[in-house]
Design an enzyme around this catalytic site. Structure first.
Site, PDB file in Angstrom:
ATOM      1  N   ARG A 231      19.265  57.880  -5.886  1.00 32.69           N
ATOM      2  CA  ARG A 231      19.911  58.704  -4.876  1.00 32.69           C
ATOM      3  C   ARG A 231      20.136  60.120  -5.342  1.00 32.69           C
ATOM      4  O   ARG A 231      20.698  60.917  -4.615  1.00 32.69           O
ATOM      5  CB  ARG A 231      21.260  58.099  -4.581  1.00 32.69           C
ATOM      6  CG  ARG A 231      21.319  57.349  -3.252  1.00 32.69           C
ATOM      7  CD  ARG A 231      22.700  56.778  -3.217  1.00 32.69           C
ATOM      8  NE  ARG A 231      23.182  56.528  -1.914  1.00 32.69           N
ATOM      9  CZ  ARG A 231      23.245  55.321  -1.372  1.00 32.69           C
ATOM     10  NH1 ARG A 231      22.726  54.295  -1.980  1.00 32.69           N
ATOM     11  NH2 ARG A 231      23.794  55.168  -0.199  1.00 32.69           N
TER      12      ARG A 231
ATOM     13  N   ARG B 266      29.278  60.463   4.054  1.00 34.39           N
ATOM     14  CA  ARG B 266      28.123  59.872   3.349  1.00 34.39           C
ATOM     15  C   ARG B 266      26.831  60.591   3.738  1.00 34.39           C
ATOM     16  O   ARG B 266      25.942  60.779   2.917  1.00 34.39           O
ATOM     17  CB  ARG B 266      28.015  58.371   3.682  1.00 34.39           C
ATOM     18  CG  ARG B 266      29.072  57.542   2.948  1.00 34.39           C
ATOM     19  CD  ARG B 266      29.286  56.188   3.597  1.00 34.39           C
ATOM     20  NE  ARG B 266      28.103  55.362   3.651  1.00 34.39           N
ATOM     21  CZ  ARG B 266      27.904  54.381   4.540  1.00 34.39           C
ATOM     22  NH1 ARG B 266      28.834  54.109   5.449  1.00 34.39           N
ATOM     23  NH2 ARG B 266      26.809  53.676   4.516  1.00 34.39           N
TER      24      ARG B 266
ATOM     25  N   ARG C  96      32.464  47.258   7.117  1.00 33.90           N
ATOM     26  CA  ARG C  96      32.585  47.805   5.770  1.00 33.90           C
ATOM     27  C   ARG C  96      33.614  48.931   5.754  1.00 33.90           C
ATOM     28  O   ARG C  96      33.693  49.703   6.708  1.00 33.90           O
ATOM     29  CB  ARG C  96      31.221  48.355   5.332  1.00 33.90           C
ATOM     30  CG  ARG C  96      30.494  47.462   4.376  1.00 33.90           C
ATOM     31  CD  ARG C  96      29.079  47.844   4.139  1.00 33.90           C
ATOM     32  NE  ARG C  96      28.837  49.211   3.729  1.00 33.90           N
ATOM     33  CZ  ARG C  96      27.635  49.696   3.457  1.00 33.90           C
ATOM     34  NH1 ARG C  96      26.575  48.906   3.545  1.00 33.90           N
ATOM     35  NH2 ARG C  96      27.470  50.950   3.115  1.00 33.90           N
TER      36      ARG C  96
ATOM     37  N   LYS D 179      17.643  50.482   5.845  1.00 33.01           N
ATOM     38  CA  LYS D 179      17.039  50.087   4.565  1.00 33.01           C
ATOM     39  C   LYS D 179      17.314  48.607   4.275  1.00 33.01           C
ATOM     40  O   LYS D 179      16.406  47.856   3.932  1.00 33.01           O
ATOM     41  CB  LYS D 179      17.603  50.939   3.403  1.00 33.01           C
ATOM     42  CG  LYS D 179      17.400  52.431   3.607  1.00 33.01           C
ATOM     43  CD  LYS D 179      17.951  53.232   2.435  1.00 33.01           C
ATOM     44  CE  LYS D 179      19.454  53.162   2.259  1.00 33.01           C
ATOM     45  NZ  LYS D 179      20.227  53.774   3.363  1.00 33.01           N
TER      46      LYS D 179
ATOM     47  N   ARG E  99      27.950  48.636  12.753  1.00 28.62           N
ATOM     48  CA  ARG E  99      27.514  47.516  11.910  1.00 28.62           C
ATOM     49  C   ARG E  99      28.671  46.565  11.626  1.00 28.62           C
ATOM     50  O   ARG E  99      29.796  46.963  11.360  1.00 28.62           O
ATOM     51  CB  ARG E  99      26.967  48.062  10.591  1.00 28.62           C
ATOM     52  CG  ARG E  99      26.724  46.968   9.555  1.00 28.62           C
ATOM     53  CD  ARG E  99      26.030  47.465   8.322  1.00 28.62           C
ATOM     54  NE  ARG E  99      26.561  48.720   7.855  1.00 28.62           N
ATOM     55  CZ  ARG E  99      25.943  49.504   6.995  1.00 28.62           C
ATOM     56  NH1 ARG E  99      24.751  49.183   6.551  1.00 28.62           N
ATOM     57  NH2 ARG E  99      26.490  50.615   6.603  1.00 28.62           N
TER      58      ARG E  99
HETATM   59  P1  AP5 Z   1      21.282  48.775   7.635  1.00 24.29           P
HETATM   60  O1  AP5 Z   1      20.003  48.059   7.451  1.00 24.29           O
HETATM   61  O2  AP5 Z   1      22.522  48.156   7.087  1.00 24.29           O
HETATM   62  O3  AP5 Z   1      21.145  50.285   7.094  1.00 24.29           O
HETATM   63  P2  AP5 Z   1      21.122  50.816   5.615  1.00 24.29           P
HETATM   64  O4  AP5 Z   1      20.136  51.923   5.559  1.00 24.29           O
HETATM   65  O5  AP5 Z   1      20.950  49.704   4.620  1.00 24.29           O
HETATM   66  O6  AP5 Z   1      22.596  51.415   5.557  1.00 24.29           O
HETATM   67  P3  AP5 Z   1      23.688  51.448   4.453  1.00 24.29           P
HETATM   68  O7  AP5 Z   1      24.878  52.047   5.142  1.00 24.29           O
HETATM   69  O8  AP5 Z   1      23.888  50.111   3.797  1.00 24.29           O
HETATM   70  O9  AP5 Z   1      23.118  52.438   3.446  1.00 24.29           O
HETATM   71  P4  AP5 Z   1      23.835  53.291   2.461  1.00 24.29           P
HETATM   72  O10 AP5 Z   1      22.695  53.810   1.719  1.00 24.29           O
HETATM   73  O11 AP5 Z   1      24.773  54.321   2.947  1.00 24.29           O
HETATM   74  O12 AP5 Z   1      24.837  52.255   1.743  1.00 24.29           O
HETATM   75  P5  AP5 Z   1      24.814  51.573   0.290  1.00 24.29           P
HETATM   76  O13 AP5 Z   1      25.338  50.222   0.461  1.00 24.29           O
HETATM   77  O14 AP5 Z   1      23.506  51.774  -0.368  1.00 24.29           O
HETATM   78  O15 AP5 Z   1      21.459  49.067   9.204  1.00 24.29           O
HETATM   79  C1  AP5 Z   1      22.633  49.672   9.694  1.00 24.29           C
HETATM   80  C2  AP5 Z   1      22.998  49.069  11.072  1.00 24.29           C
HETATM   81  O16 AP5 Z   1      21.971  49.397  12.003  1.00 24.29           O
HETATM   82  C3  AP5 Z   1      23.096  47.534  11.077  1.00 24.29           C
HETATM   83  O17 AP5 Z   1      24.132  47.149  11.938  1.00 24.29           O
HETATM   84  C4  AP5 Z   1      21.739  47.055  11.621  1.00 24.29           C
HETATM   85  O18 AP5 Z   1      21.870  45.821  12.311  1.00 24.29           O
HETATM   86  C5  AP5 Z   1      21.393  48.199  12.574  1.00 24.29           C
HETATM   87  N1  AP5 Z   1      19.947  48.440  12.666  1.00 24.29           N
HETATM   88  C6  AP5 Z   1      19.035  48.371  11.673  1.00 24.29           C
HETATM   89  N2  AP5 Z   1      17.809  48.667  12.124  1.00 24.29           N
HETATM   90  C7  AP5 Z   1      17.959  48.949  13.455  1.00 24.29           C
HETATM   91  C8  AP5 Z   1      17.052  49.337  14.486  1.00 24.29           C
HETATM   92  N3  AP5 Z   1      15.742  49.493  14.259  1.00 24.29           N
HETATM   93  N4  AP5 Z   1      17.538  49.546  15.731  1.00 24.29           N
HETATM   94  C9  AP5 Z   1      18.881  49.394  15.994  1.00 24.29           C
HETATM   95  N5  AP5 Z   1      19.784  49.008  15.067  1.00 24.29           N
HETATM   96  C10 AP5 Z   1      19.321  48.804  13.799  1.00 24.29           C
HETATM   97  O19 AP5 Z   1      25.860  52.506  -0.482  1.00 24.29           O
HETATM   98  C11 AP5 Z   1      27.239  52.458  -0.237  1.00 24.29           C
HETATM   99  C12 AP5 Z   1      27.956  53.338  -1.255  1.00 24.29           C
HETATM  100  O20 AP5 Z   1      27.739  52.837  -2.585  1.00 24.29           O
HETATM  101  C13 AP5 Z   1      27.510  54.793  -1.310  1.00 24.29           C
HETATM  102  O21 AP5 Z   1      28.159  55.595  -0.345  1.00 24.29           O
HETATM  103  C14 AP5 Z   1      27.893  55.165  -2.748  1.00 24.29           C
HETATM  104  O22 AP5 Z   1      29.275  55.424  -2.864  1.00 24.29           O
HETATM  105  C15 AP5 Z   1      27.575  53.897  -3.517  1.00 24.29           C
HETATM  106  N6  AP5 Z   1      26.207  53.877  -4.057  1.00 24.29           N
HETATM  107  C16 AP5 Z   1      25.239  52.942  -3.765  1.00 24.29           C
HETATM  108  N7  AP5 Z   1      24.116  53.228  -4.445  1.00 24.29           N
HETATM  109  C17 AP5 Z   1      24.357  54.358  -5.153  1.00 24.29           C
HETATM  110  C18 AP5 Z   1      23.551  55.152  -6.011  1.00 24.29           C
HETATM  111  N8  AP5 Z   1      22.270  54.837  -6.288  1.00 24.29           N
HETATM  112  N9  AP5 Z   1      24.106  56.262  -6.566  1.00 24.29           N
HETATM  113  C19 AP5 Z   1      25.389  56.598  -6.319  1.00 24.29           C
HETATM  114  N10 AP5 Z   1      26.215  55.893  -5.502  1.00 24.29           N
HETATM  115  C20 AP5 Z   1      25.690  54.766  -4.916  1.00 24.29           C
END
Ligand code: AP5
Length: 218
Positions: free
Chosen positions: A92, A175, A164, A19, A131
């Site tokens: 979410r 997660r 992270r 994402k 990552r």
């Molecule tokens: P990346 O693009 O970073 O993936 P992502 O989907 O953004 O992953 P996240 O882990 O950031 O998502 P998340 O939803 O768990 O975390 P968030 O920060 O929102 O890609 C991942 C890796 O793959 C990278 O190394 C990239 O280079 C590689 N990659 C990408 N595309 C690729 C491809 N095509 N091929 C190969 N490699 C590739 O949330 C973190 C925490 O915050 C949650 O656990 C929760 O505690 C809290 N939180 C955040 N939002 C909320 C909410 N709305 N409600 C409640 N809690 C929340």
């Protein structure tokens, strides 16, 4: 060529689905801001705010932060008067999605659609655990699929790359189960209103970006 209509979408998908990676491309193409609740929470933690301190325990254990905290944070961002947006990692839960519809309707910037990136379980674990990111400029790398030129150093600023706290394998698996339990119900929620588009999230980053643009349709 950049589109003239402002983009208003949600990017949905499990941890590590890509994402954030795709949001950066979309920002550059459509010229609308990315609103990532995960990034905002990490910034709050770094700044040592009350919100950051409250969110910390949930995040480090792989749990979702309570809806009330998240909605307050999103409300604050929307007050900035966005006309277009890419919501990354929000909503979410179904209550978050319901609250979002109300917030957006009152500001006359309704959601255009939801793009769900579909990636299988083993691949999302591999992506999240591999990552690495730069704390200075936010650049993102992956140890196997997108490694930095010099081990553990950012290509752009030479800063030391970090993992992270919630990207340790055990936390990533937690997660993912939170996602299946609390976020997957958003699929039928958005399907019912005809707003969900599913995009295969495997393959090259450029290839996936083209699929997303085709799903958006402008
Ligand atoms: P990346 O693009 O970073 O993936 P992502 O989907 O953004 O992953 P996240 O882990 O950031 O998502 P998340 O939803 O768990 O975390 P968030 O920060 O929102 O890609 C991942 C890796 O793959 C990278 O190394 C990239 O280079 C590689 N990659 C990408 N595309 C690729 C491809 N095509 N091929 C190969 N490699 C590739 O949330 C973190 C925490 O915050 C949650 O656990 C929760 O505690 C809290 N939180 C955040 N939002 C909320 C909410 N709305 N409600 C409640 N809690 C929340």
């Amino acid at each position: 060529m950049a589109a003239s209509k402002p983009l208003r979408i949600v990017l949905l998908g499990p941890p590590g689905a890509g994402k954030g990676t795709q949001a950066q491309r979309l920002v550059a193409h459509y010229h609308v801001p990315q609103l990532s609740t995960g990034d905002i929470l990490r910034a709050e933690r770094k700044a040592g705010t009350a919100l950051g301190k409250e969110a910390q325990g949930y995040m480090d254990s792989g749990k979702l932060v309570p809806d009330g905290l998240i909605l307050g944070l999103v409300e604050r961002e929307l007050e900035k008067g966005l006309t277009g947006y890419i919501l990354d990692g929000f909503p979410r839960t179904v209550p978050q999605a319901e609250a979002l519809d109300i917030m957006l309707a009152s500001r006359a910037v309704p959601l255009e659609g939801v793009i769900e990136l579909t990636v299988d379980y083993d691949e999302i674990v591999r992506r999240a655990t591999g990552r690495r990111s730069c704390p200075n400029d936010g650049s993102m790398y992956h140890l196997q699929s997108n490694p930095p030129k010099v081990d553990d150093k950012c290509d752009k600023c030479q800063g030391a790359l970090v993992q992270r706290d919630d990207d340790k394998e055990e936390t990533v698996r937690k997660r993912i189960s939170e996602y299946e339990e609390k976020t997957a119900p958003l699929r039928p929620f958005y399907e019912k209103s005809g707003r969900l588009k599913r995009v295969t999230g495997t393959g090259g980053i450029d290839e996936i970006f083209e699929r997303i643009k085709a799903a958006i349709g402008h």
